[in-house]
Design a protein around this motif. Structure first.
Motif, PDB file in Angstrom:
ATOM      1  N   SER A 299       0.828  -1.209   0.000  1.00 15.27           N
ATOM      2  CA  SER A 299       0.000   0.000   0.000  1.00 15.27           C
ATOM      3  C   SER A 299       0.861   1.258   0.000  1.00 15.27           C
ATOM      4  N   ALA A 300       2.165   1.110  -0.274  1.00 15.99           N
ATOM      5  CA  ALA A 300       3.086   2.251  -0.280  1.00 15.99           C
ATOM      6  C   ALA A 300       2.691   3.260  -1.356  1.00 15.99           C
ATOM      7  N   SER A 301       2.888   4.530  -1.066  1.00 11.42           N
ATOM      8  CA  SER A 301       2.581   5.573  -2.045  1.00 11.42           C
ATOM      9  C   SER A 301       3.594   5.534  -3.186  1.00 11.42           C
ATOM     10  N   ILE A 302       3.225   6.144  -4.298  1.00  8.05           N
ATOM     11  CA  ILE A 302       4.133   6.198  -5.446  1.00  8.05           C
ATOM     12  C   ILE A 302       5.415   6.929  -5.056  1.00  8.05           C
ATOM     13  N   PHE A 303       5.291   7.958  -4.266  1.00 12.77           N
ATOM     14  CA  PHE A 303       6.468   8.711  -3.825  1.00 12.77           C
ATOM     15  C   PHE A 303       7.395   7.816  -2.994  1.00 12.77           C
ATOM     16  N   ASP A 304       6.821   7.080  -2.051  1.00  8.52           N
ATOM     17  CA  ASP A 304       7.642   6.203  -1.209  1.00  8.52           C
ATOM     18  C   ASP A 304       8.312   5.102  -2.027  1.00  8.52           C
ATOM     19  N   VAL A 305       7.595   4.585  -3.009  1.00 10.98           N
ATOM     20  CA  VAL A 305       8.178   3.552  -3.872  1.00 10.98           C
ATOM     21  C   VAL A 305       9.342   4.123  -4.667  1.00 10.98           C
ATOM     22  N   SER A 306       9.166   5.305  -5.196  1.00  9.63           N
ATOM     23  CA  SER A 306      10.242   5.918  -5.984  1.00  9.63           C
ATOM     24  C   SER A 306      11.493   6.126  -5.141  1.00  9.63           C
ATOM     25  N   ILE A 307      11.308   6.554  -3.899  1.00  9.83           N
ATOM     26  CA  ILE A 307      12.456   6.752  -2.999  1.00  9.83           C
ATOM     27  C   ILE A 307      13.092   5.405  -2.664  1.00  9.83           C
ATOM     28  N   ALA A 308      12.256   4.399  -2.368  1.00 11.62           N
ATOM     29  CA  ALA A 308      12.769   3.084  -1.982  1.00 11.62           C
ATOM     30  C   ALA A 308      13.564   2.433  -3.107  1.00 11.62           C
ATOM     31  N   CYS A 309      13.287   2.835  -4.339  1.00  9.35           N
ATOM     32  CA  CYS A 309      13.975   2.232  -5.486  1.00  9.35           C
ATOM     33  C   CYS A 309      15.010   3.171  -6.104  1.00  9.35           C
ATOM     34  N   GLY A 310      15.394   4.192  -5.352  1.00  7.16           N
ATOM     35  CA  GLY A 310      16.534   5.006  -5.753  1.00  7.16           C
ATOM     36  C   GLY A 310      16.269   6.115  -6.737  1.00  7.16           C
ATOM     37  N   PHE A 311      15.008   6.557  -6.864  1.00  4.89           N
ATOM     38  CA  PHE A 311      14.698   7.656  -7.772  1.00  4.89           C
ATOM     39  C   PHE A 311      14.556   8.939  -6.952  1.00  4.89           C
ATOM     40  N   VAL A 312      15.387   9.902  -7.221  1.00  9.38           N
ATOM     41  CA  VAL A 312      15.360  11.141  -6.442  1.00  9.38           C
ATOM     42  C   VAL A 312      14.236  12.054  -6.892  1.00  9.38           C
ATOM     43  N   SER A 313      13.722  11.841  -8.099  1.00  8.93           N
ATOM     44  CA  SER A 313      12.645  12.667  -8.634  1.00  8.93           C
ATOM     45  C   SER A 313      11.454  11.795  -8.966  1.00  8.93           C
ATOM     46  N   CYS A 314      10.297  12.123  -8.413  1.00 11.19           N
ATOM     47  CA  CYS A 314       9.081  11.362  -8.689  1.00 11.19           C
ATOM     48  C   CYS A 314       8.682  11.516 -10.155  1.00 11.19           C
ATOM     49  N   THR A 315       8.954  12.681 -10.732  1.00 13.50           N
ATOM     50  CA  THR A 315       8.649  12.915 -12.141  1.00 13.50           C
ATOM     51  C   THR A 315       9.485  12.011 -13.031  1.00 13.50           C
ATOM     52  N   HIS A 316      10.779  11.905 -12.736  1.00 11.52           N
ATOM     53  CA  HIS A 316      11.666  11.029 -13.493  1.00 11.52           C
ATOM     54  C   HIS A 316      11.216   9.578 -13.356  1.00 11.52           C
ATOM     55  N   PHE A 317      10.819   9.196 -12.161  1.00  9.25           N
ATOM     56  CA  PHE A 317      10.352   7.831 -11.927  1.00  9.25           C
ATOM     57  C   PHE A 317       9.110   7.545 -12.765  1.00  9.25           C
ATOM     58  N   SER A 318       8.153   8.463 -12.779  1.00  5.81           N
ATOM     59  CA  SER A 318       6.910   8.261 -13.512  1.00  5.81           C
ATOM     60  C   SER A 318       7.168   8.163 -15.009  1.00  5.81           C
ATOM     61  N   ARG A 319       8.044   9.019 -15.522  1.00  7.41           N
ATOM     62  CA  ARG A 319       8.363   8.987 -16.952  1.00  7.41           C
ATOM     63  C   ARG A 319       9.071   7.679 -17.329  1.00  7.41           C
ATOM     64  N   SER A 320       9.994   7.261 -16.488  1.00  9.79           N
ATOM     65  CA  SER A 320      10.724   6.027 -16.770  1.00  9.79           C
ATOM     66  C   SER A 320       9.781   4.832 -16.718  1.00  9.79           C
ATOM     67  N   TYR A 321       8.893   4.817 -15.736  1.00  8.21           N
ATOM     68  CA  TYR A 321       7.933   3.728 -15.577  1.00  8.21           C
ATOM     69  C   TYR A 321       7.032   3.636 -16.804  1.00  8.21           C
ATOM     70  N   SER A 322       6.528   4.784 -17.250  1.00  2.00           N
ATOM     71  CA  SER A 322       5.650   4.811 -18.421  1.00  2.00           C
ATOM     72  C   SER A 322       6.378   4.351 -19.669  1.00  2.00           C
ATOM     73  N   ALA A 323       7.645   4.708 -19.778  1.00  2.00           N
ATOM     74  CA  ALA A 323       8.423   4.324 -20.956  1.00  2.00           C
ATOM     75  C   ALA A 323       8.588   2.816 -21.051  1.00  2.00           C
ATOM     76  N   PHE A 324       8.712   2.143 -19.907  1.00  2.00           N
ATOM     77  CA  PHE A 324       8.904   0.695 -19.904  1.00  2.00           C
ATOM     78  C   PHE A 324       7.583  -0.071 -19.948  1.00  2.00           C
ATOM     79  N   PHE A 325       6.591   0.379 -19.194  1.00  2.00           N
ATOM     80  CA  PHE A 325       5.373  -0.411 -19.026  1.00  2.00           C
ATOM     81  C   PHE A 325       4.164   0.114 -19.793  1.00  2.00           C
ATOM     82  N   GLY A 326       4.285   1.291 -20.395  1.00  2.00           N
ATOM     83  CA  GLY A 326       3.191   1.811 -21.197  1.00  2.00           C
ATOM     84  C   GLY A 326       2.136   2.552 -20.412  1.00  2.00           C
ATOM     85  N   HIS A 327       2.317   2.705 -19.106  1.00  2.00           N
ATOM     86  CA  HIS A 327       1.385   3.463 -18.277  1.00  2.00           C
ATOM     87  C   HIS A 327       2.137   3.961 -17.050  1.00  2.00           C
TER      88      HIS A 327
END
Length: 337
Positions: A299-327
């Protein structure tokens, strides 16, 4: 937002097959039948079935499973649990199969009924592979269908089968895949046997994806479609373990190299030669893949997940995620909330 599509390297493409929209390609359906004998090994059957069911979860329609019995009646397993077959044992149904697996068990009768021998010989004349679970090899050998083949059977009947079928090569392995014959002696062997069949009958990439989903410890450093490929070396396993243990604060190439006593260039060569990628790409795709698993199963938030996986920017994480998974990660399915 216009996001450039990115693709996973082979290792992570297998792990993420079921979550990449472009991976849903048209494929031939592999048809597998299980002939249940009285007192068949339920653990062997369920291990084999789990592989096929999981394949369909990842790639819907990849496999069609049929269960049979002699008279289409209920069959009692070795655990006393009854199973009702879903398909009548007719010539028309048999001709649709790619593989027929004979499901034996510890208390399955060694006296082979004439109807079974006749059926197996009929199947052997068709372009259908034959398999056996637990002591399924006993029935195949009795019909003369293992002469010149390697085979596996439960240890209790290994000596007896070697005497009964002198032209068969009875092995000690838990599973054996020899041309159009495949046999297993244990539940784990049944799992391995069906993984190898899936690679042959439904695709190498799908078999790797199923192996990763059901047995991540085995699949992490191994690919079922390339058994001839050397195993990942110990130094590279150590580097990968470091990456997995340091997702929140990723280590630099220099730090990774120093811990394992190699140069940065040597580490790069290991990844190139053994995984056909770079350390940077592997580390990044590892973090994205782990982020998906965390989102789906917590139930972790998207922000917490991004931090836990080493992404310093939530925006960068979201863009990278969309690029790989299509959403974006916000649209990911959550299994536990």
């Amino acid at each position: 937002m216009n996001t450039t599509t990115r693709t996973f390297s082979r290792t992570f493409a297998d792990r993420n097959l079921g979550f990449i929209s472009q991976a849903q390609t048209e494929r031939k359906t592999s048809r597998v039948g299980f002939l249940l004998l009285e007192h068949f090994s339920l653990p062997c059957f369920t291990q084999a079935l789990d592989v096929l069911v999981t394949a369909n979860l990842i790639a819907p329609g990849a496999v069609r499973v049929h269960t049979f019995s002699h008279d289409h009646g209920e069959v009692i397993s070795d655990l006393g649990i009854p199973v009702r077959p879903d398909t009548p044992l007719t010539d028309i149904r048999l001709s649709d199969l790619d593989l027929m697996v004979i499901c034996g068990g510890l208390r399955a009768a060694r006296t082979v009924p004439s109807w079974l021998s006749a059926l197996l010989r009929k199947i052997a004349r068709l372009p259908i592979a034959l398999g056996g679970l637990w002591n399924g090899a006993w029935y195949l050998a009795d019909a003369g269908l293992l002469d010149g083949y390697r085979c596996a059977i439960h240890a209790e009947q290994r000596t007896a089968l070697a005497e009964r079928a002198p032209h068969a090569n009875v092995c000690h392995e838990p599973s054996v895949f020899d041309r159009n014959r495949m046999t297993s002696a244990t539940p784990n062997g049944a799992f391995d046997m069906m993984i190898h069949w899936l690679a042959h009958g439904a695709g190498l990439q799908l078999a790797d994806a199923v192996l990763d989903r059901l047995d991540a410890d085995q699949s992490k450093h191994r690919s079922v479609q390339r058994p001839q490929q050397p195993k990942v070396s110990k130094p590279l396993r150590e580097v990968i373990a470091l990456m997995e243990s340091n997702l929140e604060e990723p280590l630099s190439p220099g730090q990774l190299a120093d811990v394992v006593g190699l140069s940065v260039r040597q580490v790069q060569r290991l990844f190139k030669d053994q995984l056909n990628t770079t350390p940077q790409k592997y580390y990044f795709q590892l973090r994205i893949t782990e982020a998906r698993r965390l989102i789906q199963n917590s139930s972790a938030s998207i922000f917490d997940v991004s931090i836990a996986c080493g992404f310093v920017s939530c925006t960068h994480f979201s863009r990278s995620y969309s690029a790989f998974f299509g959403h974006p990660p916000s649209k990911e399915i959550r299994y536990e909330i």
